[in-house]
Design an enzyme around this catalytic site. Sequence first.
Site, PDB file in Angstrom:
ATOM      1  N   LYS A  91       0.864  -1.024   0.074  1.00 12.95           N
ATOM      2  CA  LYS A  91      -0.082   0.164   0.065  1.00 12.95           C
ATOM      3  C   LYS A  91       0.784   1.126  -0.039  1.00 12.95           C
ATOM      4  O   LYS A  91       0.519   2.467   0.723  1.00 12.95           O
ATOM      5  CB  LYS A  91      -0.911   0.013   1.124  1.00 12.95           C
ATOM      6  CG  LYS A  91      -1.586  -1.238   1.595  1.00 12.95           C
ATOM      7  CD  LYS A  91      -2.371  -2.015   0.190  1.00 12.95           C
ATOM      8  CE  LYS A  91      -3.398  -0.932  -0.501  1.00 12.95           C
ATOM      9  NZ  LYS A  91      -3.845  -1.793  -1.759  1.00 12.95           N
ATOM     10  N   TRP A 105      -2.222 -11.505   2.630  1.00 10.44           N
ATOM     11  CA  TRP A 105      -0.776 -11.817   2.809  1.00 10.44           C
ATOM     12  C   TRP A 105      -0.309 -12.727   3.812  1.00 10.44           C
ATOM     13  O   TRP A 105       0.772 -13.011   4.114  1.00 10.44           O
ATOM     14  CB  TRP A 105      -0.048 -10.573   2.995  1.00 10.44           C
ATOM     15  CG  TRP A 105      -0.522  -9.365   1.946  1.00 10.44           C
ATOM     16  CD1 TRP A 105      -0.405  -9.370   0.752  1.00 10.44           C
ATOM     17  CD2 TRP A 105      -0.965  -8.122   2.263  1.00 10.44           C
ATOM     18  NE1 TRP A 105      -0.840  -8.231   0.196  1.00 10.44           N
ATOM     19  CE2 TRP A 105      -1.237  -7.330   1.252  1.00 10.44           C
ATOM     20  CE3 TRP A 105      -1.321  -7.578   3.726  1.00 10.44           C
ATOM     21  CZ2 TRP A 105      -1.540  -6.082   1.447  1.00 10.44           C
ATOM     22  CZ3 TRP A 105      -1.827  -6.245   3.517  1.00 10.44           C
ATOM     23  CH2 TRP A 105      -2.022  -5.526   2.282  1.00 10.44           C
ATOM     24  N   ALA A 126      -8.035   5.697   0.433  1.00  9.76           N
ATOM     25  CA  ALA A 126      -7.634   6.212   1.871  1.00  9.76           C
ATOM     26  C   ALA A 126      -8.142   7.550   1.967  1.00  9.76           C
ATOM     27  O   ALA A 126      -8.554   7.876   3.085  1.00  9.76           O
ATOM     28  CB  ALA A 126      -6.075   6.225   2.023  1.00  9.76           C
ATOM     29  N   HIS A 161       5.986 -10.028  -0.980  1.00 10.87           N
ATOM     30  CA  HIS A 161       6.126  -9.039  -0.165  1.00 10.87           C
ATOM     31  C   HIS A 161       7.407  -9.135   0.843  1.00 10.87           C
ATOM     32  O   HIS A 161       7.368  -8.630   1.998  1.00 10.87           O
ATOM     33  CB  HIS A 161       5.130  -8.395   0.587  1.00 10.87           C
ATOM     34  CG  HIS A 161       3.959  -7.379  -0.423  1.00 10.87           C
ATOM     35  ND1 HIS A 161       4.394  -6.392  -0.974  1.00 10.87           N
ATOM     36  CD2 HIS A 161       3.001  -7.989  -0.598  1.00 10.87           C
ATOM     37  CE1 HIS A 161       3.221  -6.124  -1.828  1.00 10.87           C
ATOM     38  NE2 HIS A 161       2.293  -7.130  -1.552  1.00 10.87           N
TER      39      HIS A 161
END
Length: 472
Positions: free
Chosen positions: A156, A265, A385, A210
Amino acid sequence: MDERFNKWLLTPVLTLLFVVIMYQYVSPSCTSSCTNFGEQPRAGEAGPPAVPGPARRAQVPPEEWERRPQLPPPPRGPPEGRRGAAAPEEEDEEPGDPGGEEEEEEEEDEPDPEAPENGSLPRFVPRFNFTLKDLTRFVDFNIKGRDVIVFLHIQKTGGTTFGRHLVKNIRLEQPCSCKAGQKKCTCHRPGKKETWLFSRFSTGWSCGLHADWTELTNCVPAIMEKKDCPRNHSHTRNFYYITMLRDPVSRYLSEWKHVQRGATWKTSLHMCDGRSPTPDELPTCYPGDDWSGVSLREFMDCSYNLANNRQVRMLADLSLVGCYNLTFMNESERNTILLQSAKNNLKNMAFFGLTEFQRKTQFLFERTFNLKFISPFTQFNITRASNVEINEGARQRIEELNFLDMQLYEYAKDLFQQRYHHTKQLEHQRDRQKRREERRLQREHRDHQWPKEDGAAEGTVTEDYNSQVVRW
Protein backbone atom coordinates in the site's frame (compact mmCIF):
# COMPACT_ATOMS: atom_id res chain seq x y z
CA MET A 1 -19.86 89.99 -0.41
CA ASP A 2 -20.70 87.15 -2.77
CA GLU A 3 -17.46 87.58 -4.71
CA ARG A 4 -15.35 87.38 -1.55
CA PHE A 5 -17.25 84.29 -0.42
CA ASN A 6 -16.72 82.58 -3.80
CA LYS A 7 -12.99 83.33 -3.73
CA TRP A 8 -12.75 82.03 -0.16
CA LEU A 9 -14.56 78.79 -1.18
CA LEU A 10 -12.56 78.31 -4.38
CA THR A 11 -9.22 78.01 -2.55
CA PRO A 12 -10.01 74.86 -0.48
CA VAL A 13 -11.81 73.24 -3.42
CA LEU A 14 -8.75 73.64 -5.65
CA THR A 15 -6.51 72.42 -2.84
CA LEU A 16 -8.64 69.29 -2.34
CA LEU A 17 -8.69 68.62 -6.08
CA PHE A 18 -4.90 68.94 -6.21
CA VAL A 19 -4.49 66.50 -3.30
CA VAL A 20 -6.77 63.91 -4.97
CA ILE A 21 -4.87 64.17 -8.26
CA MET A 22 -1.50 63.82 -6.54
CA TYR A 23 -2.78 60.84 -4.52
CA GLN A 24 -3.74 59.05 -7.74
CA TYR A 25 -0.24 59.58 -9.18
CA VAL A 26 1.62 58.64 -6.02
CA SER A 27 -0.23 55.36 -5.31
CA PRO A 28 -1.68 54.09 -8.61
CA SER A 29 -1.72 50.47 -7.39
CA CYS A 30 -4.33 51.19 -4.75
CA THR A 31 -7.15 50.63 -7.20
CA SER A 32 -6.09 47.02 -7.76
CA SER A 33 -5.19 46.01 -4.21
CA CYS A 34 -7.47 48.12 -2.02
CA THR A 35 -11.18 48.81 -1.90
CA ASN A 36 -12.23 52.23 -3.08
CA PHE A 37 -11.16 54.97 -0.67
CA GLY A 38 -10.91 52.74 2.38
CA GLU A 39 -14.26 51.02 1.89
CA GLN A 40 -14.10 47.59 3.60
CA PRO A 41 -15.74 44.49 2.09
CA ARG A 42 -18.89 43.35 3.80
CA ALA A 43 -18.95 40.23 5.95
CA GLY A 44 -18.99 37.10 3.85
CA GLU A 45 -17.90 39.04 0.79
CA ALA A 46 -14.52 38.31 -0.75
CA GLY A 47 -12.35 41.20 -1.70
CA PRO A 48 -10.46 41.45 -5.00
CA PRO A 49 -7.46 39.12 -5.30
CA ALA A 50 -4.14 40.69 -4.38
CA VAL A 51 -1.46 40.76 -7.04
CA PRO A 52 1.80 39.27 -5.69
CA GLY A 53 4.61 41.77 -5.67
CA PRO A 54 8.31 41.18 -6.28
CA ALA A 55 8.94 40.43 -2.61
CA ARG A 56 6.30 37.67 -2.60
CA ARG A 57 7.59 36.18 -5.83
CA ALA A 58 11.12 36.18 -4.46
CA GLN A 59 9.98 33.79 -1.71
CA VAL A 60 9.31 31.01 -4.22
CA PRO A 61 12.05 28.36 -3.90
CA PRO A 62 14.61 28.40 -6.73
CA GLU A 63 13.80 24.81 -7.68
CA GLU A 64 10.29 25.90 -8.64
CA TRP A 65 11.50 28.52 -11.11
CA GLU A 66 12.08 25.93 -13.79
CA ARG A 67 9.20 23.52 -13.62
CA ARG A 68 9.58 22.50 -17.26
CA PRO A 69 12.17 19.87 -18.17
CA GLN A 70 15.45 20.97 -19.69
CA LEU A 71 15.11 18.53 -22.56
CA PRO A 72 12.12 18.21 -24.93
CA PRO A 73 9.45 16.01 -23.36
CA PRO A 74 9.59 12.38 -24.49
CA PRO A 75 6.67 10.91 -26.42
CA ARG A 76 3.83 9.96 -24.13
CA GLY A 77 3.06 6.32 -23.63
CA PRO A 78 -0.28 4.75 -22.77
CA PRO A 79 -2.35 6.87 -20.37
CA GLU A 80 -2.00 5.92 -16.73
CA GLY A 81 -5.44 7.14 -15.75
CA ARG A 82 -7.25 10.43 -15.42
CA ARG A 83 -5.71 13.04 -13.17
CA GLY A 84 -7.76 13.58 -10.08
CA ALA A 85 -9.42 10.16 -10.25
CA ALA A 86 -8.51 6.88 -8.64
CA ALA A 87 -6.80 4.41 -10.96
CA PRO A 88 -8.82 1.30 -11.78
CA GLU A 89 -8.18 -1.66 -9.53
CA GLU A 90 -7.56 -5.11 -10.91
CA GLU A 91 -8.20 -8.29 -8.98
CA ASP A 92 -5.35 -10.28 -10.52
CA GLU A 93 -3.15 -13.01 -9.07
CA GLU A 94 0.39 -14.13 -9.76
CA PRO A 95 0.23 -17.61 -11.35
CA GLY A 96 2.75 -20.00 -9.93
CA ASP A 97 3.92 -17.56 -7.26
CA PRO A 98 3.38 -17.95 -3.51
CA GLY A 99 0.59 -15.85 -2.12
CA GLY A 100 -1.89 -16.24 -4.96
CA GLU A 101 -4.44 -14.20 -3.03
CA GLU A 102 -2.30 -11.05 -3.43
CA GLU A 103 -4.62 -8.37 -4.76
CA GLU A 104 -3.51 -5.73 -7.22
CA GLU A 105 -2.97 -2.39 -5.51
CA GLU A 106 -4.90 0.59 -6.75
CA GLU A 107 -2.96 3.77 -7.44
CA GLU A 108 -2.65 5.32 -4.01
CA ASP A 109 -0.95 8.62 -4.72
CA GLU A 110 -1.70 11.59 -2.51
CA PRO A 111 -1.81 15.24 -3.65
CA ASP A 112 1.57 16.85 -4.11
CA PRO A 113 1.74 19.63 -1.49
CA GLU A 114 4.24 21.50 -3.64
CA ALA A 115 2.31 21.26 -6.89
CA PRO A 116 1.62 24.66 -8.52
CA GLU A 117 -2.11 24.00 -8.69
CA ASN A 118 -2.32 23.78 -4.90
CA GLY A 119 -1.62 27.45 -4.32
CA SER A 120 1.39 29.04 -2.70
CA LEU A 121 4.54 26.97 -2.42
CA PRO A 122 5.96 26.39 1.06
CA ARG A 123 9.65 26.96 1.55
CA PHE A 124 11.43 23.75 2.50
CA VAL A 125 13.35 23.96 5.77
CA PRO A 126 15.70 21.00 6.46
CA ARG A 127 15.36 19.35 9.85
CA PHE A 128 18.11 16.72 9.74
CA ASN A 129 21.81 17.10 9.06
CA PHE A 130 22.94 14.89 6.18
CA THR A 131 26.39 14.65 4.67
CA LEU A 132 27.14 15.40 1.04
CA LYS A 133 27.54 11.67 0.48
CA ASP A 134 24.02 11.08 1.80
CA LEU A 135 22.55 13.66 -0.59
CA THR A 136 24.53 12.68 -3.68
CA ARG A 137 23.01 9.74 -5.52
CA PHE A 138 24.50 9.02 -8.95
CA VAL A 139 24.66 5.28 -9.61
CA ASP A 140 26.86 3.97 -12.39
CA PHE A 141 24.30 1.31 -13.26
CA ASN A 142 25.78 -1.10 -15.79
CA ILE A 143 22.77 -2.75 -17.38
CA LYS A 144 25.03 -4.61 -19.83
CA GLY A 145 27.15 -6.04 -17.01
CA ARG A 146 25.92 -7.82 -13.89
CA ASP A 147 24.28 -4.99 -11.91
CA VAL A 148 20.77 -5.63 -10.58
CA ILE A 149 18.05 -3.27 -9.34
CA VAL A 150 16.12 -4.86 -6.44
CA PHE A 151 12.69 -3.39 -5.69
CA LEU A 152 11.55 -3.78 -2.06
CA HIS A 153 7.76 -3.57 -2.36
CA ILE A 154 6.02 -2.44 0.84
CA GLN A 155 2.27 -2.96 0.86
CA LYS A 156 0.00 0.00 0.00
CA THR A 157 2.74 2.47 -0.90
CA GLY A 158 1.92 2.70 -4.61
CA GLY A 159 4.49 -0.02 -5.33
CA THR A 160 2.36 -1.75 -7.96
CA THR A 161 2.21 1.39 -10.08
CA PHE A 162 5.93 2.08 -9.61
CA GLY A 163 6.71 -1.56 -10.42
CA ARG A 164 4.86 -1.22 -13.70
CA HIS A 165 6.86 1.91 -14.50
CA LEU A 166 10.03 -0.15 -14.13
CA VAL A 167 9.01 -2.80 -16.66
CA LYS A 168 6.89 -0.79 -19.10
CA ASN A 169 7.89 2.86 -18.95
CA ILE A 170 11.72 3.06 -19.08
CA ARG A 171 13.40 3.94 -22.36
CA LEU A 172 15.92 1.11 -22.88
CA GLU A 173 18.05 -0.25 -25.69
CA GLN A 174 16.27 -3.57 -25.13
CA PRO A 175 12.91 -2.88 -23.43
CA CYS A 176 11.24 -5.42 -21.19
CA SER A 177 9.01 -7.84 -23.06
CA CYS A 178 5.51 -7.77 -21.54
CA LYS A 179 2.97 -10.05 -23.21
CA ALA A 180 -0.79 -9.65 -22.86
CA GLY A 181 -2.28 -11.91 -20.21
CA GLN A 182 1.04 -12.41 -18.40
CA LYS A 183 1.89 -10.49 -15.26
CA LYS A 184 5.63 -11.02 -15.40
CA CYS A 185 7.76 -9.33 -18.03
CA THR A 186 11.09 -10.48 -19.40
CA CYS A 187 13.68 -7.80 -18.62
CA HIS A 188 16.91 -9.05 -20.21
CA ARG A 189 20.16 -7.19 -20.65
CA PRO A 190 20.99 -6.12 -24.22
CA GLY A 191 22.18 -9.19 -26.09
CA LYS A 192 21.94 -11.48 -23.06
CA LYS A 193 19.34 -13.73 -21.44
CA GLU A 194 20.00 -12.37 -17.95
CA THR A 195 17.69 -10.10 -15.98
CA TRP A 196 18.73 -6.71 -14.65
CA LEU A 197 15.61 -6.20 -12.48
CA PHE A 198 14.49 -8.14 -9.41
CA SER A 199 10.86 -7.24 -8.78
CA ARG A 200 7.37 -8.63 -8.67
CA PHE A 201 6.74 -7.91 -12.36
CA SER A 202 10.05 -9.35 -13.57
CA THR A 203 11.11 -12.26 -11.37
CA GLY A 204 7.88 -12.65 -9.38
CA TRP A 205 7.83 -13.20 -5.63
CA SER A 206 11.02 -15.27 -5.80
CA CYS A 207 11.94 -14.50 -2.16
CA GLY A 208 8.39 -14.68 -0.84
CA LEU A 209 5.30 -12.50 -0.97
CA HIS A 210 6.28 -8.88 -0.20
CA ALA A 211 9.70 -9.90 1.08
CA ASP A 212 11.26 -7.36 3.44
CA TRP A 213 14.85 -6.07 3.71
CA THR A 214 15.92 -8.95 5.95
CA GLU A 215 14.60 -11.53 3.49
CA LEU A 216 15.78 -9.85 0.29
CA THR A 217 19.36 -9.22 1.38
CA ASN A 218 19.73 -12.90 2.31
CA CYS A 219 17.81 -14.33 -0.63
CA VAL A 220 18.45 -12.21 -3.75
CA PRO A 221 22.19 -12.97 -4.21
CA ALA A 222 21.58 -16.73 -4.12
CA ILE A 223 18.58 -16.48 -6.47
CA MET A 224 20.51 -14.39 -8.99
CA GLU A 225 23.48 -16.77 -8.92
CA LYS A 226 21.14 -19.64 -9.84
CA LYS A 227 19.63 -17.66 -12.71
CA ASP A 228 23.00 -16.45 -13.99
CA CYS A 229 25.34 -18.27 -16.35
CA PRO A 230 28.14 -20.25 -14.59
CA ARG A 231 30.85 -18.45 -16.56
CA ASN A 232 29.82 -15.12 -14.99
CA HIS A 233 30.15 -16.24 -11.37
CA SER A 234 33.69 -14.93 -11.14
CA HIS A 235 32.58 -11.35 -11.88
CA THR A 236 31.37 -9.05 -9.11
CA ARG A 237 27.74 -8.02 -9.00
CA ASN A 238 26.22 -4.83 -7.59
CA PHE A 239 22.74 -4.90 -6.05
CA TYR A 240 20.94 -1.53 -5.98
CA TYR A 241 18.00 -1.64 -3.57
CA ILE A 242 15.08 0.73 -4.11
CA THR A 243 11.69 1.18 -2.43
CA MET A 244 8.67 3.47 -2.03
CA LEU A 245 7.34 4.99 1.21
CA ARG A 246 4.03 6.62 2.05
CA ASP A 247 2.44 8.77 4.73
CA PRO A 248 1.79 6.27 7.58
CA VAL A 249 -1.83 7.27 8.29
CA SER A 250 -2.84 7.05 4.62
CA ARG A 251 -0.97 3.79 4.19
CA TYR A 252 -2.57 2.28 7.31
CA LEU A 253 -6.09 3.23 6.19
CA SER A 254 -5.39 1.85 2.74
CA GLU A 255 -4.22 -1.47 4.19
CA TRP A 256 -7.32 -1.63 6.39
CA LYS A 257 -9.58 -1.18 3.35
CA HIS A 258 -7.50 -3.75 1.47
CA VAL A 259 -7.85 -6.32 4.27
CA GLN A 260 -11.52 -5.47 4.61
CA ARG A 261 -11.95 -6.58 0.99
CA GLY A 262 -10.37 -9.98 1.76
CA ALA A 263 -6.57 -9.59 1.37
CA THR A 264 -4.44 -11.36 3.98
CA TRP A 265 -0.81 -11.80 2.74
CA LYS A 266 -0.87 -14.85 5.01
CA THR A 267 1.45 -16.78 2.69
CA SER A 268 4.32 -14.35 3.29
CA LEU A 269 7.35 -16.26 4.57
CA HIS A 270 8.78 -13.67 7.03
CA MET A 271 12.10 -15.49 6.91
CA CYS A 272 14.66 -14.36 9.47
CA ASP A 273 17.82 -16.12 10.62
CA GLY A 274 16.98 -19.06 8.38
CA ARG A 275 13.44 -19.77 9.59
CA SER A 276 9.88 -18.47 9.59
CA PRO A 277 8.28 -17.30 12.87
CA THR A 278 6.26 -19.75 14.91
CA PRO A 279 2.49 -19.22 15.42
CA ASP A 280 3.24 -18.09 18.98
CA GLU A 281 5.73 -15.50 17.72
CA LEU A 282 3.42 -14.24 14.97
CA PRO A 283 -0.25 -15.03 15.73
CA THR A 284 -3.06 -14.02 13.38
CA CYS A 285 -5.69 -11.40 14.13
CA TYR A 286 -8.63 -13.40 12.72
CA PRO A 287 -9.83 -17.02 13.15
CA GLY A 288 -11.04 -17.74 9.60
CA ASP A 289 -9.52 -17.62 6.15
CA ASP A 290 -9.47 -13.83 6.00
CA TRP A 291 -10.57 -10.69 7.81
CA SER A 292 -13.25 -9.55 5.39
CA GLY A 293 -15.55 -6.82 6.68
CA VAL A 294 -13.28 -5.89 9.61
CA SER A 295 -14.08 -2.52 11.16
CA LEU A 296 -11.42 0.08 11.74
CA ARG A 297 -11.74 -0.31 15.50
CA GLU A 298 -11.22 -4.10 15.28
CA PHE A 299 -8.29 -3.55 12.93
CA MET A 300 -6.65 -1.18 15.41
CA ASP A 301 -7.39 -3.32 18.46
CA CYS A 302 -5.26 -6.27 17.29
CA SER A 303 -1.96 -5.67 19.07
CA TYR A 304 0.03 -8.01 16.79
CA ASN A 305 -1.35 -6.60 13.55
CA LEU A 306 1.57 -6.39 11.10
CA ALA A 307 0.07 -3.22 9.66
CA ASN A 308 1.39 -1.38 12.72
CA ASN A 309 4.77 0.18 11.90
CA ARG A 310 4.97 -1.96 8.76
CA GLN A 311 7.40 0.34 6.95
CA VAL A 312 9.95 0.29 9.79
CA ARG A 313 9.69 -3.48 10.18
CA MET A 314 10.14 -4.12 6.46
CA LEU A 315 13.18 -1.83 6.18
CA ALA A 316 14.99 -2.83 9.37
CA ASP A 317 17.40 -5.73 9.92
CA LEU A 318 15.18 -7.96 12.08
CA SER A 319 18.07 -10.21 13.05
CA LEU A 320 19.34 -7.38 15.28
CA VAL A 321 16.30 -7.76 17.57
CA GLY A 322 15.83 -11.53 17.55
CA CYS A 323 13.49 -11.52 14.53
CA TYR A 324 9.87 -11.98 15.70
CA ASN A 325 10.76 -13.20 19.18
CA LEU A 326 9.42 -10.35 21.35
CA THR A 327 11.01 -11.81 24.49
CA PHE A 328 14.52 -11.39 23.05
CA MET A 329 14.77 -7.85 24.53
CA ASN A 330 12.54 -5.25 26.13
CA GLU A 331 10.12 -3.34 23.92
CA SER A 332 11.76 0.07 24.28
CA GLU A 333 15.20 -1.19 23.26
CA ARG A 334 13.68 -3.19 20.40
CA ASN A 335 11.86 -0.14 19.01
CA THR A 336 14.97 2.03 19.19
CA ILE A 337 17.09 -0.52 17.32
CA LEU A 338 14.40 -1.14 14.68
CA LEU A 339 13.93 2.55 13.95
CA GLN A 340 17.65 3.28 13.69
CA SER A 341 18.23 0.23 11.51
CA ALA A 342 15.39 1.24 9.17
CA LYS A 343 16.79 4.78 8.88
CA ASN A 344 20.28 3.53 8.09
CA ASN A 345 19.08 1.02 5.50
CA LEU A 346 16.85 3.60 3.84
CA LYS A 347 19.62 6.18 3.73
CA ASN A 348 22.07 3.69 2.22
CA MET A 349 19.69 2.46 -0.47
CA ALA A 350 20.45 3.55 -4.00
CA PHE A 351 17.03 5.22 -4.25
CA PHE A 352 13.70 5.60 -2.55
CA GLY A 353 10.62 7.53 -3.59
CA LEU A 354 7.58 8.96 -1.82
CA THR A 355 4.03 8.24 -2.97
CA GLU A 356 3.01 11.83 -2.23
CA PHE A 357 5.67 13.28 -4.57
CA GLN A 358 5.37 11.43 -7.87
CA ARG A 359 7.08 13.96 -10.13
CA LYS A 360 10.03 14.37 -7.76
CA THR A 361 10.24 10.58 -7.43
CA GLN A 362 10.54 10.30 -11.21
CA PHE A 363 13.11 13.11 -11.31
CA LEU A 364 15.36 11.54 -8.66
CA PHE A 365 15.16 8.04 -10.14
CA GLU A 366 16.12 9.30 -13.60
CA ARG A 367 19.08 11.26 -12.23
CA THR A 368 20.19 8.45 -9.92
CA PHE A 369 20.31 5.69 -12.54
CA ASN A 370 20.73 7.83 -15.68
CA LEU A 371 17.58 6.24 -17.11
CA LYS A 372 14.63 8.06 -18.66
CA PHE A 373 10.94 7.25 -18.40
CA ILE A 374 8.87 7.40 -21.55
CA SER A 375 5.79 9.05 -20.04
CA PRO A 376 5.63 11.21 -16.91
CA PHE A 377 4.35 9.98 -13.57
CA THR A 378 0.81 10.97 -12.60
CA GLN A 379 -0.25 12.33 -9.21
CA PHE A 380 -3.70 11.02 -8.28
CA ASN A 381 -5.71 13.07 -5.82
CA ILE A 382 -8.49 10.62 -4.95
CA THR A 383 -7.75 7.27 -3.31
CA ARG A 384 -9.56 4.83 -1.09
CA ALA A 385 -7.65 6.18 1.90
CA SER A 386 -8.56 9.78 1.09
CA ASN A 387 -12.24 8.82 0.90
CA VAL A 388 -12.21 7.44 4.46
CA GLU A 389 -13.58 9.97 6.93
CA ILE A 390 -12.17 9.53 10.43
CA ASN A 391 -12.38 11.78 13.46
CA GLU A 392 -9.39 13.31 15.19
CA GLY A 393 -9.41 10.64 17.89
CA ALA A 394 -9.09 7.83 15.34
CA ARG A 395 -6.29 9.66 13.55
CA GLN A 396 -4.38 10.09 16.79
CA ARG A 397 -4.84 6.40 17.58
CA ILE A 398 -3.44 5.43 14.16
CA GLU A 399 -0.45 7.73 14.68
CA GLU A 400 0.18 6.16 18.09
CA LEU A 401 0.02 2.64 16.63
CA ASN A 402 2.46 3.71 13.92
CA PHE A 403 4.70 5.96 16.00
CA LEU A 404 7.84 4.36 14.55
CA ASP A 405 6.58 4.78 11.00
CA MET A 406 5.73 8.41 11.75
CA GLN A 407 9.33 9.09 12.79
CA LEU A 408 10.74 7.18 9.83
CA TYR A 409 8.53 9.04 7.37
CA GLU A 410 9.56 12.46 8.71
CA TYR A 411 13.18 11.39 8.37
CA ALA A 412 12.61 10.00 4.87
CA LYS A 413 10.70 13.04 3.67
CA ASP A 414 13.44 15.38 4.87
CA LEU A 415 16.16 13.30 3.20
CA PHE A 416 14.08 13.03 0.01
CA GLN A 417 13.53 16.80 -0.19
CA GLN A 418 17.18 17.57 0.53
CA ARG A 419 18.27 15.16 -2.19
CA TYR A 420 15.85 16.74 -4.63
CA HIS A 421 17.02 20.28 -3.87
CA HIS A 422 20.67 19.24 -3.96
CA THR A 423 20.26 17.50 -7.32
CA LYS A 424 18.34 20.47 -8.74
CA GLN A 425 21.06 22.84 -7.58
CA LEU A 426 23.76 20.73 -9.23
CA GLU A 427 21.79 20.71 -12.47
CA HIS A 428 21.41 24.48 -12.39
CA GLN A 429 25.14 24.87 -11.82
CA ARG A 430 25.93 22.56 -14.74
CA ASP A 431 23.49 24.44 -16.97
CA ARG A 432 25.03 27.78 -16.07
CA GLN A 433 28.52 26.43 -16.69
CA LYS A 434 27.40 25.03 -20.03
CA ARG A 435 25.89 28.36 -21.08
CA ARG A 436 29.06 30.20 -20.08
CA GLU A 437 31.17 27.78 -22.10
CA GLU A 438 28.89 28.21 -25.11
CA ARG A 439 29.13 32.01 -24.90
CA ARG A 440 32.92 31.78 -24.58
CA LEU A 441 33.15 29.61 -27.70
CA GLN A 442 30.90 32.00 -29.59
CA ARG A 443 33.10 34.95 -28.65
CA GLU A 444 36.22 33.08 -29.70
CA HIS A 445 34.58 32.18 -33.00
CA ARG A 446 33.64 35.80 -33.68
CA ASP A 447 37.11 37.02 -32.72
CA HIS A 448 38.62 34.45 -35.05
CA GLN A 449 36.44 35.53 -37.96
CA TRP A 450 36.87 39.32 -37.71
CA PRO A 451 40.69 39.44 -38.28
CA LYS A 452 40.28 37.44 -41.49
CA GLU A 453 37.65 39.84 -42.85
CA ASP A 454 39.77 42.89 -41.95
CA GLY A 455 42.83 41.37 -43.59
CA ALA A 456 40.90 40.61 -46.77
CA ALA A 457 39.61 44.19 -46.94
CA GLU A 458 43.12 45.65 -46.59
CA GLY A 459 44.43 43.40 -49.35
CA THR A 460 41.71 44.59 -51.72
CA VAL A 461 42.50 48.26 -51.12
CA THR A 462 46.24 47.71 -51.70
CA GLU A 463 45.62 45.85 -54.96
CA ASP A 464 43.33 48.58 -56.29
CA TYR A 465 45.85 51.28 -55.35
CA ASN A 466 48.70 49.51 -57.19
CA SER A 467 46.60 49.17 -60.35
CA GLN A 468 45.84 52.85 -60.27
CA VAL A 469 49.56 53.69 -59.92
CA VAL A 470 50.39 51.64 -63.04
CA ARG A 471 47.60 53.34 -64.96
CA TRP A 472 48.97 56.77 -64.05
